[in-house]
Scaffold this motif. Structure first.
Motif, PDB file in Angstrom:
ATOM      1  N   GLY A 134       0.790  -1.224   0.000  1.00 53.79           N
ATOM      2  CA  GLY A 134       0.000   0.000   0.000  1.00 53.79           C
ATOM      3  C   GLY A 134       0.818   1.267   0.000  1.00 53.79           C
ATOM      4  N   ALA A 135       2.097   1.170  -0.364  1.00 57.34           N
ATOM      5  CA  ALA A 135       2.971   2.349  -0.319  1.00 57.34           C
ATOM      6  C   ALA A 135       2.581   3.393  -1.355  1.00 57.34           C
ATOM      7  N   TYR A 136       2.255   2.935  -2.583  1.00 57.37           N
ATOM      8  CA  TYR A 136       1.929   3.905  -3.631  1.00 57.37           C
ATOM      9  C   TYR A 136       1.083   3.226  -4.699  1.00 57.37           C
ATOM     10  N   GLU A 137      -0.042   3.855  -5.041  1.00 59.27           N
ATOM     11  CA  GLU A 137      -0.921   3.345  -6.085  1.00 59.27           C
ATOM     12  C   GLU A 137      -0.509   3.953  -7.423  1.00 59.27           C
ATOM     13  N   CYS A 138      -0.009   3.108  -8.312  1.00 64.40           N
ATOM     14  CA  CYS A 138       0.548   3.586  -9.588  1.00 64.40           C
ATOM     15  C   CYS A 138      -0.468   3.642 -10.718  1.00 64.40           C
ATOM     16  N   HIS A 139      -1.704   3.269 -10.454  1.00 64.80           N
ATOM     17  CA  HIS A 139      -2.704   3.157 -11.513  1.00 64.80           C
ATOM     18  C   HIS A 139      -2.270   2.117 -12.539  1.00 64.80           C
ATOM     19  N   ASN A 140      -1.500   1.169 -12.078  1.00 66.76           N
ATOM     20  CA  ASN A 140      -1.033   0.031 -12.875  1.00 66.76           C
ATOM     21  C   ASN A 140      -0.746  -1.085 -11.875  1.00 66.76           C
ATOM     22  N   THR A 141      -1.520  -2.164 -11.938  1.00 67.28           N
ATOM     23  CA  THR A 141      -1.429  -3.214 -10.926  1.00 67.28           C
ATOM     24  C   THR A 141      -0.033  -3.812 -10.833  1.00 67.28           C
ATOM     25  N   PHE A 142       0.571  -4.082 -11.957  1.00 66.80           N
ATOM     26  CA  PHE A 142       1.859  -4.769 -11.979  1.00 66.80           C
ATOM     27  C   PHE A 142       2.982  -3.875 -11.461  1.00 66.80           C
ATOM     28  N   LEU A 143       2.919  -2.589 -11.800  1.00 74.79           N
ATOM     29  CA  LEU A 143       3.910  -1.656 -11.282  1.00 74.79           C
ATOM     30  C   LEU A 143       3.690  -1.419  -9.787  1.00 74.79           C
ATOM     31  N   THR A 144       2.429  -1.383  -9.360  1.00 76.69           N
ATOM     32  CA  THR A 144       2.126  -1.234  -7.941  1.00 76.69           C
ATOM     33  C   THR A 144       2.683  -2.407  -7.144  1.00 76.69           C
ATOM     34  N   PHE A 145       2.564  -3.618  -7.686  1.00 78.07           N
ATOM     35  CA  PHE A 145       3.151  -4.786  -7.030  1.00 78.07           C
ATOM     36  C   PHE A 145       4.662  -4.626  -6.855  1.00 78.07           C
ATOM     37  N   LEU A 184      -6.714  -9.812 -16.672  1.00 85.82           N
ATOM     38  CA  LEU A 184      -5.414  -9.245 -16.316  1.00 85.82           C
ATOM     39  C   LEU A 184      -5.090  -7.943 -17.046  1.00 85.82           C
ATOM     40  N   LEU A 185      -5.519  -7.808 -18.282  1.00 84.23           N
ATOM     41  CA  LEU A 185      -5.161  -6.618 -19.052  1.00 84.23           C
ATOM     42  C   LEU A 185      -5.686  -5.312 -18.444  1.00 84.23           C
ATOM     43  N   PRO A 186      -6.876  -5.303 -17.827  1.00 84.77           N
ATOM     44  CA  PRO A 186      -7.287  -4.050 -17.169  1.00 84.77           C
ATOM     45  C   PRO A 186      -6.289  -3.599 -16.107  1.00 84.77           C
ATOM     46  N   GLY A 187      -5.542  -4.557 -15.547  1.00 85.34           N
ATOM     47  CA  GLY A 187      -4.565  -4.229 -14.523  1.00 85.34           C
ATOM     48  C   GLY A 187      -3.408  -3.380 -15.024  1.00 85.34           C
ATOM     49  N   VAL A 188      -3.248  -3.304 -16.353  1.00 85.01           N
ATOM     50  CA  VAL A 188      -2.188  -2.459 -16.915  1.00 85.01           C
ATOM     51  C   VAL A 188      -2.559  -0.984 -16.791  1.00 85.01           C
ATOM     52  N   LEU A 189      -3.849  -0.683 -16.803  1.00 84.33           N
ATOM     53  CA  LEU A 189      -4.300   0.705 -16.824  1.00 84.33           C
ATOM     54  C   LEU A 189      -4.965   1.161 -15.529  1.00 84.33           C
ATOM     55  N   ILE A 190      -5.254   0.232 -14.616  1.00 79.67           N
ATOM     56  CA  ILE A 190      -5.861   0.607 -13.347  1.00 79.67           C
ATOM     57  C   ILE A 190      -5.227  -0.213 -12.231  1.00 79.67           C
ATOM     58  N   GLY A 191      -5.499   0.177 -10.996  1.00 79.43           N
ATOM     59  CA  GLY A 191      -5.066  -0.616  -9.865  1.00 79.43           C
ATOM     60  C   GLY A 191      -6.099  -1.683  -9.568  1.00 79.43           C
ATOM     61  N   ALA A 192      -5.860  -2.904 -10.006  1.00 81.31           N
ATOM     62  CA  ALA A 192      -6.857  -3.981  -9.886  1.00 81.31           C
ATOM     63  C   ALA A 192      -6.477  -5.005  -8.834  1.00 81.31           C
ATOM     64  N   GLN A 193      -5.503  -4.702  -8.000  1.00 83.41           N
ATOM     65  CA  GLN A 193      -5.044  -5.693  -7.028  1.00 83.41           C
ATOM     66  C   GLN A 193      -6.122  -6.054  -6.004  1.00 83.41           C
TER      67      GLN A 193
END
Length: 218
Positions: A134-145, A184-193
């Motif tokens: 939960g440190a930073y929401e990148c609006h990209n699930t994979f980058l947020t991980f 999974l592809l929506p996770g590239v453009l939003i935070g879907a975690q």
């Protein structure tokens, strides 16, 4: 969309309808007669609904579904005329998609590139163990991980993802690939975690792959 006084998140709508569009698209090229017409209408309804949601991830999903069907769905008994029809149908959809994208103005990134750049900066500061959940929401699930868990924390996730993807590609399991792409592809453009549809992609594709293997053994 508002149902019974509740606002439905457009990204959740897209992920749900993308399952329908993927399965209809798959069945459209696998069936014949009146059933083909029914599947074609179903796909058009799902695709139109996805465009109406205004979610950019929907465009990405539909494009991925077409590519998956084009490259992985093969029928050895397929006649040349059917192959030509398949290509014409896909090209026609691409033309319509580009037209709707221009009309609906999907080009606005809503600050995504800035958030991605900021998230990547955080990742470089703590690449191994991450900055904490939960440190930073990148609006990209994979980058947020990556930001939250670092490289080590992401290893189990990508082991599961890669094993499913490789197995689906190796077995040319189009349904499993379509389910993975839809969730999974929506996770590239939003935070879907924290979205159900993201993890359902893993669950449903696993069920399809295991059921397919069991059917072959029997």
């Amino acid at each position: 969309l508002v149902l019974f006084g509740n606002y439905i998140d457009p990204n959740n709508q897209v992920a749900l309808m993308a399952v329908g569009s993927g399965l209809c698209l798959y069945s459209f090229f696998k069936t014949a007669g009146k059933r083909k017409l029914l599947e074609g209408v179903g796909f058009l309804i799902c695709a139109f609904s996805i465009f109406q949601c205004g979610s950019r991830s929907g465009i990405v999903i539909l494009a991925a579904q077409i590519i998956i069907v084009l490259f992985f769905l093969r029928d050895r008994r397929c006649k040349p005329a059917k192959t030509i029809f398949k290509w014409i149908s896909i090209l026609a959809f691409i033309v319509v998609a580009f037209y709707l994208m221009r009309q609906l103005e999907f080009t606005d990134g809503t600050g995504r590139t800035e958030r991605w750049a900021e998230g990547f900066k955080y990742f470089l500061e703590h690449p191994i163990f991450g900055c904490g959940w939960g440190a930073y929401e990148c609006h990209n699930t994979f980058l947020t991980f990556l930001v939250d868990l670092g490289i080590l924390g992401n290893i189990p996730f990508y082991i599961v993802l890669c094993s499913l993807g490789i197995k689906a590609i190796k077995e040319r399991n189009v349904v499993a690939l379509l389910l993975l792409a839809s969730g999974l592809l929506p996770g590239v453009l939003i935070g879907a975690q924290n979205r159900r549809f993201f993890w359902n992609a893993f669950i449903l594709s696993t069920i399809v792959l295991r059921a397919d293997n069991k059917g072959k053994k029997n």
